[in-house]
Scaffold this motif. Structure first.
Motif, PDB file in Angstrom:
ATOM      1  N   LEU A 187       0.433  -1.342   0.359  1.00  0.00           N
ATOM      2  CA  LEU A 187      -0.242  -0.348  -0.315  1.00  0.00           C
ATOM      3  C   LEU A 187       0.659   1.486   0.093  1.00  0.00           C
ATOM      4  O   LEU A 187       0.671   2.183  -0.824  1.00  0.00           O
ATOM      5  CB  LEU A 187      -1.031  -0.027   0.876  1.00  0.00           C
ATOM      6  CG  LEU A 187      -1.694  -0.456   0.964  1.00  0.00           C
ATOM      7  CD1 LEU A 187      -2.929  -0.791   2.490  1.00  0.00           C
ATOM      8  CD2 LEU A 187      -2.997  -0.609  -0.122  1.00  0.00           C
ATOM      9  N   PRO A 188       1.688   1.400   1.201  1.00  0.00           N
ATOM     10  CA  PRO A 188       2.851   2.450   0.993  1.00  0.00           C
ATOM     11  C   PRO A 188       3.494   3.078  -1.015  1.00  0.00           C
ATOM     12  O   PRO A 188       3.347   3.791  -1.345  1.00  0.00           O
ATOM     13  CB  PRO A 188       3.846   2.231   1.580  1.00  0.00           C
ATOM     14  CG  PRO A 188       3.496   1.485   2.731  1.00  0.00           C
ATOM     15  CD  PRO A 188       2.455   0.793   1.938  1.00  0.00           C
ATOM     16  N   LEU A 189       3.563   2.048  -1.224  1.00  0.00           N
ATOM     17  CA  LEU A 189       4.172   2.129  -2.713  1.00  0.00           C
ATOM     18  C   LEU A 189       2.779   2.521  -3.845  1.00  0.00           C
ATOM     19  O   LEU A 189       3.558   3.077  -4.575  1.00  0.00           O
ATOM     20  CB  LEU A 189       5.083   0.313  -2.748  1.00  0.00           C
ATOM     21  CG  LEU A 189       6.351  -0.254  -2.742  1.00  0.00           C
ATOM     22  CD1 LEU A 189       6.703  -1.134  -2.773  1.00  0.00           C
ATOM     23  CD2 LEU A 189       7.552   0.957  -2.539  1.00  0.00           C
ATOM     24  N   ALA A 190       2.416   1.416  -3.924  1.00  0.00           N
ATOM     25  CA  ALA A 190       0.931   2.036  -4.414  1.00  0.00           C
ATOM     26  C   ALA A 190       0.817   3.243  -3.753  1.00  0.00           C
ATOM     27  O   ALA A 190       0.470   4.201  -5.233  1.00  0.00           O
ATOM     28  CB  ALA A 190      -0.244   1.319  -3.694  1.00  0.00           C
ATOM     29  N   THR A 191       0.646   3.742  -2.879  1.00  0.00           N
ATOM     30  CA  THR A 191       0.750   5.083  -2.784  1.00  0.00           C
ATOM     31  C   THR A 191       1.694   6.206  -3.411  1.00  0.00           C
ATOM     32  O   THR A 191       1.148   7.227  -3.880  1.00  0.00           O
ATOM     33  CB  THR A 191       0.480   5.325  -1.289  1.00  0.00           C
ATOM     34  OG1 THR A 191      -0.446   5.036  -0.466  1.00  0.00           O
ATOM     35  CG2 THR A 191       0.309   6.662  -0.759  1.00  0.00           C
ATOM     36  N   ASP A 192       2.570   6.213  -3.795  1.00  0.00           N
ATOM     37  CA  ASP A 192       3.946   6.670  -3.937  1.00  0.00           C
ATOM     38  C   ASP A 192       3.543   7.155  -5.053  1.00  0.00           C
ATOM     39  O   ASP A 192       4.042   7.862  -6.191  1.00  0.00           O
ATOM     40  CB  ASP A 192       5.017   5.830  -3.613  1.00  0.00           C
ATOM     41  CG  ASP A 192       6.107   7.292  -4.500  1.00  0.00           C
ATOM     42  OD1 ASP A 192       6.791   7.855  -3.272  1.00  0.00           O
ATOM     43  OD2 ASP A 192       6.822   5.948  -4.981  1.00  0.00           O
ATOM     44  N   ALA A 193       3.277   5.595  -5.863  1.00  0.00           N
ATOM     45  CA  ALA A 193       2.607   5.419  -7.958  1.00  0.00           C
ATOM     46  C   ALA A 193       1.880   5.935  -7.793  1.00  0.00           C
ATOM     47  O   ALA A 193       2.141   7.073  -8.835  1.00  0.00           O
ATOM     48  CB  ALA A 193       2.459   3.625  -7.886  1.00  0.00           C
ATOM     49  N   ARG A 194       0.621   6.444  -7.129  1.00  0.00           N
ATOM     50  CA  ARG A 194      -0.381   7.197  -7.339  1.00  0.00           C
ATOM     51  C   ARG A 194       0.238   8.731  -7.208  1.00  0.00           C
ATOM     52  O   ARG A 194      -0.468   9.690  -7.952  1.00  0.00           O
ATOM     53  CB  ARG A 194      -0.962   7.433  -6.277  1.00  0.00           C
ATOM     54  CG  ARG A 194      -2.188   6.235  -6.641  1.00  0.00           C
ATOM     55  CD  ARG A 194      -3.522   5.870  -5.930  1.00  0.00           C
ATOM     56  NE  ARG A 194      -3.623   6.098  -4.977  1.00  0.00           N
ATOM     57  CZ  ARG A 194      -3.723   4.913  -3.967  1.00  0.00           C
ATOM     58  NH1 ARG A 194      -3.697   3.696  -4.696  1.00  0.00           N
ATOM     59  NH2 ARG A 194      -3.210   5.099  -3.014  1.00  0.00           N
TER      60      ARG A 194
END
Length: 368
Positions: A187-194
């Motif tokens: 989830l933190p990686l997905a947040t950074d990607a967004r």
């Protein structure tokens, strides 16, 4: 010194920011093999290592040259798919399927990236087809011990068998420890990607790259991305795309996949841990003096990633063995190197834990 990516003709929609479970697993294996590169992960490394099944731990050592330096391009297989526009999969299983789509030549050349890479960013023959490169692969494997010689032999003799072995090993790692890691960092990686995707859409590529790292810059007039690293290289997006892949385990590594014919990839860390306290003034003076020479800086970059013999360093830098030995002596006197003997070979490696005490800027410069 720097890496450059020619982005002439690159359309905005061909730039993607996507997390990659296989790349994160590669970084996890790297951190387990070289914990000194990642001071902030010491607790995690200790916990995982203590809980590893002995058979899995032995297999991890068997092929550790695939991930000890940083990790080889086999952990970014989507970049090698024809068309240079494939995105990472959403799951580890999907990405292992993409790994299976690489040709044997791509797989073997990527696996031997750190021990036999004659022309990483230029056209070159495959080690499977070139007897000279095959001999060099064995010579360099020999400096790292009989286990790596045996693995290289199997890899060159029967690539499909090694590919099956690797897939099973990675699936076992997922079951043993990585599934928990991915559940925590996904989830933190997905947040950074967004966040970076929003920057791309609303503020442009320059802003998005600046948020990746201050070492990454865009020259819009020249249509070129430059990554400040102690290595030279170049690649192009051509008619393909550009991938930005975030990692939670990767600091301080900023990796650039610039293999010829593959889609360029920026594999960048999000967040950074605290470093150890600084050294004494006397130690700092001695070490900074040792590192003030540009050749020793370049030597340190190599030795931060793997152990090398004096002969190997001389070949890489185009110098004589005595010249390299004098530089190594200065670094060793400053307490920056570790040395060990393996058979008739003497291997030197940078003590990353000591270097970390010089400061995060220097360590990041060495390892990115």
């Amino acid at each position: 010194m720097s890496l450059s990516i020619d982005i002439a003709g690159l359309r905005p929609e061909r730039v993607a920011v996507v997390p990659s479970p296989l790349a994160e697993l590669g970084m996890a294996l790297h951190a387990l093999s070289e914990p000194g590169h990642h001071p902030g992960l010491q607790g995690w490394v200790t916990g995982v290592t203590a809980g590893l099944d002995s058979h899995l731990a032995d297999r991890m050592c068997e092929a550790d040259f695939l991930w000890r330096t940083t990790f080889s391009d086999i952990f970014l297989p989507y970049a090698g798919i024809p068309g240079r526009s494939m995105l990472p999969g959403a799951t580890l299983a999907e990405e292992l399927d993409l790994l299976d789509k690489l040709t044997d030549e791509q797989f073997v050349d990527s696996a031997l990236e750190f021990t036999c890479a004659p022309g990483y960013d230029v056209p070159s023959p495959s080690v499977l087809a070139d007897p000279k490169l095959r001999r060099r692969a064995f010579e360099l494997a020999a400096t790292r011990g009989p286990r790596q010689v045996r693995f290289t032999q199997r890899l060159l003799d029967d690539p499909p068998r090694v590919r099956a072995w690797l897939r099973q090993f990675l699936e076992d790692c997922d079951e043993a420890f990585f599934a928990d890691v991915w559940a925590r960092v996904r989830l933190p990686l997905a947040t950074d990607a967004r966040y970076k995707t929003d920057l791309l859409r609303h503020k442009g590529l320059a802003e998005a790259l600046a948020s990746v790292s201050s070492a990454v810059t865009l020259d819009a007039d020249a249509a070129r991305i430059t990554v400040d690293k102690l290595v030279q290289g170049r690649t192009t997006t051509g008619d393909g795309g550009l991938l930005l892949v975030p990692t939670s385990l990767g600091w301080p590594h900023l990796m650039v996949l610039h293999r010829y014919g593959w889609q360029p990839v920026l594999h960048y860390p999000v967040g950074s841990p605290e470093l150890a306290s600084p050294p004494s003034v006397a130690q700092l003076t001695l070490r900074m003096k040792a590192l003030s020479h540009p050749v020793r800086m370049r030597i340190c970059r190599l030795l931060a990633r793997s152990a090398y013999t004096t002969t190997e360093l001389a070949q890489v830098h185009g110098m004589t063995a005595p010249e390299i030995s004098r530089h190594l002596a200065v670094l060793k006197k400053a307490g920056l190197l570790t040395t060990r003997r393996r058979g008739r070979y003497v291997l030197h490696q940078l003590d990353v834990t000591v270097v970390a005490r010089l400061g995060s800027d220097f360590l990041e410069g060495m390892l990115r």
